[in-house]
Design a protein around this motif. Structure first.
Motif, PDB file in Angstrom:
ATOM      1  N   ILE A  71       0.837  -1.200   0.000  1.00  0.00           N
ATOM      2  CA  ILE A  71       0.000   0.000   0.000  1.00  0.00           C
ATOM      3  C   ILE A  71       0.869   1.246   0.000  1.00  0.00           C
ATOM      4  O   ILE A  71       0.626   2.197  -0.761  1.00  0.00           O
ATOM      5  CB  ILE A  71      -0.956  -0.026   1.215  1.00  0.00           C
ATOM      6  CG1 ILE A  71      -2.113  -0.990   0.917  1.00  0.00           C
ATOM      7  CG2 ILE A  71      -1.491   1.358   1.533  1.00  0.00           C
ATOM      8  CD1 ILE A  71      -2.987  -1.282   2.121  1.00  0.00           C
ATOM      9  N   ALA A  72       1.906   1.259   0.834  1.00  0.00           N
ATOM     10  CA  ALA A  72       2.791   2.425   0.876  1.00  0.00           C
ATOM     11  C   ALA A  72       3.489   2.623  -0.473  1.00  0.00           C
ATOM     12  O   ALA A  72       3.617   3.762  -0.962  1.00  0.00           O
ATOM     13  CB  ALA A  72       3.821   2.265   1.991  1.00  0.00           C
ATOM     14  N   ALA A 120      -3.398   3.203  -4.083  1.00  0.00           N
ATOM     15  CA  ALA A 120      -3.037   2.209  -3.078  1.00  0.00           C
ATOM     16  C   ALA A 120      -4.198   1.276  -2.752  1.00  0.00           C
ATOM     17  O   ALA A 120      -3.996   0.084  -2.517  1.00  0.00           O
ATOM     18  CB  ALA A 120      -2.555   2.897  -1.809  1.00  0.00           C
ATOM     19  N   LEU A 121      -5.410   1.823  -2.710  1.00  0.00           N
ATOM     20  CA  LEU A 121      -6.538   1.027  -2.238  1.00  0.00           C
ATOM     21  C   LEU A 121      -7.452   0.567  -3.359  1.00  0.00           C
ATOM     22  O   LEU A 121      -8.347  -0.258  -3.145  1.00  0.00           O
ATOM     23  CB  LEU A 121      -7.330   1.843  -1.197  1.00  0.00           C
ATOM     24  CG  LEU A 121      -6.480   2.396  -0.045  1.00  0.00           C
ATOM     25  CD1 LEU A 121      -7.339   3.219   0.911  1.00  0.00           C
ATOM     26  CD2 LEU A 121      -5.782   1.276   0.715  1.00  0.00           C
ATOM     27  N   GLY A 122      -7.247   1.098  -4.579  1.00  0.00           N
ATOM     28  CA  GLY A 122      -8.136   0.757  -5.694  1.00  0.00           C
ATOM     29  C   GLY A 122      -8.090  -0.712  -6.067  1.00  0.00           C
ATOM     30  O   GLY A 122      -9.134  -1.349  -6.269  1.00  0.00           O
ATOM     31  N   ALA A 147     -10.511  -2.084   2.492  1.00  0.00           N
ATOM     32  CA  ALA A 147      -9.926  -0.747   2.538  1.00  0.00           C
ATOM     33  C   ALA A 147     -10.830   0.241   3.258  1.00  0.00           C
ATOM     34  O   ALA A 147     -10.370   1.263   3.762  1.00  0.00           O
ATOM     35  CB  ALA A 147      -9.644  -0.249   1.118  1.00  0.00           C
ATOM     36  N   LEU A 148     -12.131  -0.055   3.311  1.00  0.00           N
ATOM     37  CA  LEU A 148     -13.066   0.895   3.925  1.00  0.00           C
ATOM     38  C   LEU A 148     -13.283   0.628   5.400  1.00  0.00           C
ATOM     39  O   LEU A 148     -13.860   1.453   6.098  1.00  0.00           O
ATOM     40  CB  LEU A 148     -14.411   0.842   3.200  1.00  0.00           C
ATOM     41  CG  LEU A 148     -14.392   1.256   1.730  1.00  0.00           C
ATOM     42  CD1 LEU A 148     -15.802   1.306   1.180  1.00  0.00           C
ATOM     43  CD2 LEU A 148     -13.719   2.612   1.564  1.00  0.00           C
ATOM     44  N   TRP A 154      -8.729   1.036   9.236  1.00  0.00           N
ATOM     45  CA  TRP A 154      -8.135   2.373   9.156  1.00  0.00           C
ATOM     46  C   TRP A 154      -6.629   2.366   8.914  1.00  0.00           C
ATOM     47  O   TRP A 154      -6.101   3.324   8.342  1.00  0.00           O
ATOM     48  CB  TRP A 154      -8.509   3.220  10.365  1.00  0.00           C
ATOM     49  CG  TRP A 154      -7.967   2.693  11.671  1.00  0.00           C
ATOM     50  CD1 TRP A 154      -8.642   1.939  12.572  1.00  0.00           C
ATOM     51  CD2 TRP A 154      -6.661   2.879  12.192  1.00  0.00           C
ATOM     52  NE1 TRP A 154      -7.844   1.618  13.612  1.00  0.00           N
ATOM     53  CE2 TRP A 154      -6.616   2.188  13.427  1.00  0.00           C
ATOM     54  CE3 TRP A 154      -5.527   3.558  11.754  1.00  0.00           C
ATOM     55  CZ2 TRP A 154      -5.464   2.163  14.211  1.00  0.00           C
ATOM     56  CZ3 TRP A 154      -4.380   3.529  12.532  1.00  0.00           C
ATOM     57  CH2 TRP A 154      -4.355   2.837  13.755  1.00  0.00           C
ATOM     58  N   PRO A 155      -5.864   1.315   9.298  1.00  0.00           N
ATOM     59  CA  PRO A 155      -4.426   1.382   9.013  1.00  0.00           C
ATOM     60  C   PRO A 155      -4.132   1.514   7.512  1.00  0.00           C
ATOM     61  O   PRO A 155      -3.184   2.185   7.126  1.00  0.00           O
ATOM     62  CB  PRO A 155      -3.891   0.054   9.559  1.00  0.00           C
ATOM     63  CG  PRO A 155      -4.876  -0.357  10.594  1.00  0.00           C
ATOM     64  CD  PRO A 155      -6.197   0.104  10.080  1.00  0.00           C
ATOM     65  N   TYR A 156      -4.944   0.845   6.684  1.00  0.00           N
ATOM     66  CA  TYR A 156      -4.748   0.966   5.235  1.00  0.00           C
ATOM     67  C   TYR A 156      -4.825   2.433   4.822  1.00  0.00           C
ATOM     68  O   TYR A 156      -3.976   2.951   4.099  1.00  0.00           O
ATOM     69  CB  TYR A 156      -5.814   0.174   4.471  1.00  0.00           C
ATOM     70  CG  TYR A 156      -5.716  -1.313   4.613  1.00  0.00           C
ATOM     71  CD1 TYR A 156      -4.741  -1.910   5.396  1.00  0.00           C
ATOM     72  CD2 TYR A 156      -6.602  -2.138   3.946  1.00  0.00           C
ATOM     73  CE1 TYR A 156      -4.660  -3.287   5.510  1.00  0.00           C
ATOM     74  CE2 TYR A 156      -6.527  -3.521   4.059  1.00  0.00           C
ATOM     75  CZ  TYR A 156      -5.560  -4.084   4.843  1.00  0.00           C
ATOM     76  OH  TYR A 156      -5.489  -5.446   4.950  1.00  0.00           O
TER      77      TYR A 156
END
Lengths: 203, 203, 203
Positions: free
Chosen positions: C11-12, C40-42, C58-59, C62-64
């Protein structure tokens, strides 16, 4: 009831924003109607897909389609009387954003989503339709360009979630959240109030 | 059985339209295959996501992928023998549209969707893949440009739904709907028969 | 545990690739953060929508969001110290691709998807975020352009699936698959090693 009525107003506003943008891009009448439908119903459809509501509300409730398609037709014929289209797109987009973010957040909370997810779903509901509109017309989405946009959506979503946590009535909280979003967007537009841009780069 | 066979034909047609467009855009062989897959399987995947079919049919039935990917490979190697590519994209797109709209509408009806939603899902099935193709190649989607497109899809979807309501056999109704869609598209293309465009605007 | 940690690294990496691309496109800070989040989250969100996981991971985690948004903010402020941005985008994109393809494939297998579907879902997880990034910035997606991209994703996904079929531990197989993907991508970039392009066309 209130939610349903507000949602129809938001659909008309976003449909008009999509239709005006399509008229400006010289699309034909069907293209204008398709863009009105996509802009107006895209955000809610993304919301329902994310929340697992099958089939999405936009596909089973004909008033949504009637309002969005009708707005597209009206804009197709009535637009010569509209004087400042660029400004109109931005104003209608702000109104649609305000109504959709709070509506989407409230819907997510009603379906049992946790507060954090409800904020994100609400923002996506508000931003999704306009992003589809801009993508289809090959413009970089408004939300990514230089005006305050995502932050206005975030503020409105947080207001609805906090109000819900405090047990305040939705009939009070949603209009306040919507008005805040619209106000922030218009302030940003009219005062050219932008977020900072990262410093100049070597190419 | 009939539906499955027709779906494979539609997949090949849309895959070819995506592959030819990708060849024209000078993509490499893998890009051509990816675009063939996206164009051919995108509409059905959107349909399944909207109807809540998990995972989508395109991801679990390997013949779909084999037909779409194989078509992409064939177009990659065989295209120099294809004389008029621009015309070929439009013709194949029309055939794919005809088969996907009626197939998507029939699938939605078979899954119990109400007639109104089945029309919309069918149109989305037909329009989705081509819209993804155009978006990925940075063109304003065909459906939004100056030719009759959405209206042809609508006519075919309505034929399937009305036939279903009247209890007519799908083996009769679906080909009629598909033929109507293809015919309308080709008429619109060959006679340059467009929907009206809203009058000229001040910039 | 391993999967979760790898996913945060991926993700980063993708968030940074999206943020750097957004900085290059002169977006404001919020636009940079939105593009970091989308990139990152798509892919993971598309994966969850395809697999029927509602609401998407992803929703609700919260860390994501924190990692993706934080990376976007860091890139906004720190980018002047980044020397070669074009190269950085491509390197980070390769790392994100490697981690997401294997993570997505493993997730699909863990949810019971058949091997064939797991490969496709894994590839989509890896390719989806970057494709959204490029679409939003109006570029033809990397995956469709002249470098080896889809084939690297395919190789990594197949490694994970074959390892799973052989009963090998995921802690061994996933890093190998990821390393293969990153290695293939970097080789392709640094040696200008492209897939063949179909021969020149008339107009």
């Amino acid at each position: 009831m209130l939610l349903a009525a507000l949602e129809l107003v938001g659909i008309a506003a976003f449909a008009a924003s999509g239709a005006v943008a399509a008229v400006r891009a010289r699309l034909d009448v069907f293209g204008v109607v398709v863009l009105a439908l996509t802009t107006a119903l895209g955000g809610g459809t993304i919301r329902d897909v994310l929340l697992g509501v099958h089939p999405p509300a936009a596909l089973v409730n004909w008033p949504y389609l009637a309002v969005a398609g009708g707005t597209g037709l009206v804009v197709s014929w009535a637009h010569p009387t509209v004087a400042r289209l660029r400004r109109a797109v931005l104003l209608l987009d702000a109104v649609g954003l305000g109504l959709f973010v709070t509506g989407g957040t409230a819907t997510a909370l009603a379906l049992g989503a946790p507060p954090y997810a409800a904020c994100l779903v609400g923002m996506t509901t508000g931003i999704g339709g306009g992003a589809l509109r801009d993508l289809l017309l090959r413009e970089i989405p408004l939300v990514l360009r230089r005006e305050i946009y995502a932050v206005a959506a975030l503020v409105g979503a947080v207001v609805v979630v906090v109000g819900h946590q405090l047990g305040l009535p939705a009939a009070l909280v949603s209009p306040v959240g919507s008005a805040l979003i619209v106000g922030l967007r218009l302030l940003a537009l009219w005062r050219d109030w932008n977020a900072p841009v990262p410093g100049k780069l070597d190419g």
